[in-house]
Scaffold this motif. Sequence first.
Motif, PDB file in Angstrom:
ATOM      1  N   PRO A 134      28.754 -14.000 -23.916  1.00  0.00           N
ATOM      2  CA  PRO A 134      28.132 -13.458 -25.032  1.00  0.00           C
ATOM      3  C   PRO A 134      28.912 -12.028 -24.984  1.00  0.00           C
ATOM      4  O   PRO A 134      28.092 -11.068 -25.861  1.00  0.00           O
ATOM      5  CB  PRO A 134      26.704 -13.111 -24.868  1.00  0.00           C
ATOM      6  N   PHE A 135      29.805 -11.529 -24.462  1.00  0.00           N
ATOM      7  CA  PHE A 135      30.486 -10.393 -24.490  1.00  0.00           C
ATOM      8  C   PHE A 135      31.270 -10.035 -25.777  1.00  0.00           C
ATOM      9  O   PHE A 135      31.313  -8.906 -26.190  1.00  0.00           O
ATOM     10  CB  PHE A 135      31.129 -10.085 -23.166  1.00  0.00           C
ATOM     11  N   HIS A 136      32.071 -11.020 -26.031  1.00  0.00           N
ATOM     12  CA  HIS A 136      32.960 -10.742 -27.249  1.00  0.00           C
ATOM     13  C   HIS A 136      33.255 -12.173 -27.906  1.00  0.00           C
ATOM     14  O   HIS A 136      33.969 -12.919 -27.294  1.00  0.00           O
ATOM     15  CB  HIS A 136      34.069  -9.978 -27.022  1.00  0.00           C
ATOM     16  N   VAL A 137      32.915 -12.339 -29.059  1.00  0.00           N
ATOM     17  CA  VAL A 137      33.478 -13.702 -30.002  1.00  0.00           C
ATOM     18  C   VAL A 137      33.469 -13.082 -31.293  1.00  0.00           C
ATOM     19  O   VAL A 137      32.520 -12.600 -32.041  1.00  0.00           O
ATOM     20  CB  VAL A 137      32.238 -14.639 -29.868  1.00  0.00           C
ATOM     21  N   LYS A 138      34.575 -13.285 -31.902  1.00  0.00           N
ATOM     22  CA  LYS A 138      34.891 -12.816 -33.389  1.00  0.00           C
ATOM     23  C   LYS A 138      34.378 -11.287 -33.689  1.00  0.00           C
ATOM     24  O   LYS A 138      33.648 -11.251 -34.708  1.00  0.00           O
ATOM     25  CB  LYS A 138      34.231 -13.931 -34.181  1.00  0.00           C
ATOM     26  N   ARG A 171      19.826  -7.285 -25.965  1.00  0.00           N
ATOM     27  CA  ARG A 171      19.785  -7.913 -27.141  1.00  0.00           C
ATOM     28  C   ARG A 171      20.546  -9.523 -27.185  1.00  0.00           C
ATOM     29  O   ARG A 171      20.321 -10.154 -28.098  1.00  0.00           O
ATOM     30  CB  ARG A 171      20.607  -6.983 -28.129  1.00  0.00           C
ATOM     31  N   ALA A 172      21.345  -9.449 -26.181  1.00  0.00           N
ATOM     32  CA  ALA A 172      21.917 -10.573 -25.877  1.00  0.00           C
ATOM     33  C   ALA A 172      21.151 -11.468 -24.806  1.00  0.00           C
ATOM     34  O   ALA A 172      21.552 -12.689 -24.409  1.00  0.00           O
ATOM     35  CB  ALA A 172      23.273 -10.554 -25.054  1.00  0.00           C
ATOM     36  N   LYS A 173      19.761 -11.187 -24.466  1.00  0.00           N
ATOM     37  CA  LYS A 173      18.953 -12.000 -23.624  1.00  0.00           C
ATOM     38  C   LYS A 173      19.161 -12.095 -22.355  1.00  0.00           C
ATOM     39  O   LYS A 173      18.787 -12.881 -21.350  1.00  0.00           O
ATOM     40  CB  LYS A 173      18.660 -13.607 -24.169  1.00  0.00           C
ATOM     41  N   LEU A 174      20.012 -11.001 -21.696  1.00  0.00           N
ATOM     42  CA  LEU A 174      20.454 -10.895 -20.440  1.00  0.00           C
ATOM     43  C   LEU A 174      19.759  -9.892 -19.685  1.00  0.00           C
ATOM     44  O   LEU A 174      19.452  -8.779 -20.542  1.00  0.00           O
ATOM     45  CB  LEU A 174      22.017 -10.626 -20.425  1.00  0.00           C
ATOM     46  N   SER A 175      19.419 -10.394 -18.546  1.00  0.00           N
ATOM     47  CA  SER A 175      18.863  -9.033 -17.659  1.00  0.00           C
ATOM     48  C   SER A 175      19.907  -8.362 -17.099  1.00  0.00           C
ATOM     49  O   SER A 175      20.741  -8.705 -16.496  1.00  0.00           O
ATOM     50  CB  SER A 175      17.896  -9.671 -16.571  1.00  0.00           C
ATOM     51  N   TRP A 176      19.715  -7.095 -17.120  1.00  0.00           N
ATOM     52  CA  TRP A 176      20.656  -5.949 -16.674  1.00  0.00           C
ATOM     53  C   TRP A 176      20.203  -5.381 -15.634  1.00  0.00           C
ATOM     54  O   TRP A 176      19.378  -4.805 -15.508  1.00  0.00           O
ATOM     55  CB  TRP A 176      21.250  -5.002 -17.561  1.00  0.00           C
ATOM     56  N   ARG A 177      21.082  -5.482 -14.514  1.00  0.00           N
ATOM     57  CA  ARG A 177      20.864  -4.523 -13.170  1.00  0.00           C
ATOM     58  C   ARG A 177      21.981  -3.943 -12.795  1.00  0.00           C
ATOM     59  O   ARG A 177      23.168  -4.354 -12.732  1.00  0.00           O
ATOM     60  CB  ARG A 177      20.560  -5.681 -12.123  1.00  0.00           C
ATOM     61  N   GLN A 178      21.975  -2.840 -12.278  1.00  0.00           N
ATOM     62  CA  GLN A 178      23.061  -1.915 -11.763  1.00  0.00           C
ATOM     63  C   GLN A 178      23.955  -2.831 -10.925  1.00  0.00           C
ATOM     64  O   GLN A 178      23.194  -3.260  -9.902  1.00  0.00           O
ATOM     65  CB  GLN A 178      22.602  -0.641 -10.958  1.00  0.00           C
ATOM     66  N   PRO A 179      25.137  -2.982 -11.046  1.00  0.00           N
ATOM     67  CA  PRO A 179      26.100  -3.791 -10.263  1.00  0.00           C
ATOM     68  C   PRO A 179      26.127  -2.991  -8.763  1.00  0.00           C
ATOM     69  O   PRO A 179      25.950  -1.867  -8.526  1.00  0.00           O
ATOM     70  CB  PRO A 179      27.327  -3.643 -10.644  1.00  0.00           C
TER      71      PRO A 179
END
Length: 288
Positions: A60-64, A280-288
């Motif tokens: 979901p990072f970049h499409v069109k 907003r893309a339904k991903l859980s973000w964690r500090q890498p």
Amino acid sequence: MHTPTSLIRRHWLARSAALALGAAGGWASAQPVAAAATPTLDKLRERGRLVVGLYNELPPFHVKGQGIEVELAQALAKALGLQASLLPFNADENMNDDLRNMVWRGHYLGHGPADVLLHVPVDAPLMASNPKVKIFAPYYRERVVIARDVAKVPTMPDLSVFKGQKMAVPGQSLAGWLLIGAEGGAYREQLLTKWADGTEAARALQRGEVVAAAGHASELESVLAGDARFAIEPLPLPRMRDGWAVGCAVKAEATDLAQALQAAMNQLASDGSLASMFGRAKLSWRQP
């Protein structure tokens, strides 16, 4: 054993191969491209825009023109007092080619380089083999995962629970290669591999066509997260359990730009902006 970088690049190559076929015929006679000037922060501010390289067809990072990394590009540019200018491109044969074409030299077809490239593996061997670029500012940790229908497969201690069951996986992908080779090919005959990416495999699971789907965590979560019918867990293969971080790349000499982008990324992480973009893309973000 393949390194994480080589496996990641296999996935990107396979995903972009069909898109790249139209340009392949001219490669043999291509002329060398002169290295581009290093973009300093002062020059970028005179120009008023930050050119950001984005991979095509990377949900979901970049499409069109839509996705997490479109938002991230805009936020990074704004933090530097610039407008974002997106430079989408199709992945080349390997990551070294992408760094050459999109960061330090430019493509022989005339596009690039970008001022900064997103979604670059923050990987020590990759850094060592590319001294003309600086790779930094990790902003997401990707993993290979498998999602299952919990009504049909309640628990997953290991892959044996899927024996005899249909599983969806993009065949030309990292997840595909891992599953095809798992346990000496024990699951090869039950894999449905026609899907272009993990989001398509996840939708096949939603429709009840398979009991499980494998792909990148970002792909499967963007479709299935929040749906109690499905569980998403790391693919139970030790080689890929911890995943890999992705970040940014600029020319090695662009020290002031790298420092400014790192500071901007730190601020986006600390103020919750990165978490909101991924959410907003339904991903859980964690500090890498």
